[in-house]
Design an enzyme around this catalytic site. Structure first.
Site, PDB file in Angstrom:
ATOM      1  N   ASP A  17       0.871  -1.159   0.000  1.00 20.56           N
ATOM      2  CA  ASP A  17       0.000   0.000   0.000  1.00 20.56           C
ATOM      3  C   ASP A  17       0.921   1.225   0.000  1.00 20.56           C
ATOM      4  OD1 ASP A  17      -2.463   1.531   0.449  1.00 20.56           O
ATOM      5  OD2 ASP A  17      -1.609   1.878   2.432  1.00 20.56           O
ATOM      6  N   ASP A  19      -0.048   5.160   0.752  1.00 20.96           N
ATOM      7  CA  ASP A  19      -0.296   6.165   1.784  1.00 20.96           C
ATOM      8  C   ASP A  19      -0.524   5.490   3.135  1.00 20.96           C
ATOM      9  OD1 ASP A  19      -0.213   7.935  -0.390  1.00 20.96           O
ATOM     10  OD2 ASP A  19      -2.379   7.886  -0.638  1.00 20.96           O
TER      11      ASP A  19
END
Length: 186
Positions: A17, A19
């Site tokens: 991922d 952010d």
């Protein structure tokens, strides 16, 4: 459970991922100047790369679908992130602009982006890992049938986040050891 043998003709990956995992989550990041990479991330990624893992970013970006920023803004932020990392570390980036209320297999927790990456990059999902800061990241990895899922979080006591996570920590050394302890890594 019997672990299926992995396909040695395919590469292994760590799906990441963006952010909140690689960089500070500032909420709908749309400006390159807001990119703040977490300490230790470049060295951590280099360790995985040296062990022959492909590094693939898998990120929900509903800010595009909501009209908060454009796809060009997303790619400008992505370029800034990659410019601040050693060259060539990130093999590919997949994003989903769908809003949360949209029925989508691409949007995490759907496994669609992981399946796309596996097809595009010839990856063996059963020999790969998913790392993210939300339960949706873990669920996407579980639904894609990856070997292990890492919840990059200090919320180990939160049982609702524990579901499906192989490891819950923000300790990059511990995460690297977990992934690199894989017998197929040696």
């Amino acid at each position: 459970a019997i672990q299926e043998p992995t396909d040695l003709s395919k590469a292994r990956a760590v799906f990441l991922d963006r952010d909140g995992t690689l960089m500070e989550d500032v909420g709908y990041c749309s400006r390159p100047g807001d990119v703040e990479i977490f300490p230790g991330i470049p060295g951590f990624l280099m360790q995985l790369k040296k062990a022959d893992f492909k590094l693939v970013i898998i990120t929900n970006q509903s800010g595009i679908g909501r009209g908060y920023f454009t796809e060009a803004d997303f790619w400008a932020v992505q370029k800034e992130l990659e410019d601040r990392l050693p060259a060539g570390l990130i093999d590919a980036t997949y994003f989903c602009a769908d809003r949360p209320e949209t029925k989508s297999e691409r949007r995490k927790p759907g496994p669609g982006m992981l399946h796309e990456a596996a097809r595009d990059l010839n990856l063996d999902l059963r020999a790969s890992y998913m790392m993210g800061d939300k339960s949706t990241d873990v669920e996407a990895g579980v639904r894609a049938n990856v070997k292990g899922t890492i919840l990059f979080s200090n919320l180990a006591e939160n049982s609702s986040l524990r579901i499906g996570a192989s490891l819950i920590t923000t300790d990059l050394t511990q995460i690297a050891e977990f992934i690199l302890a894989d017998p197929e890594t040696t």
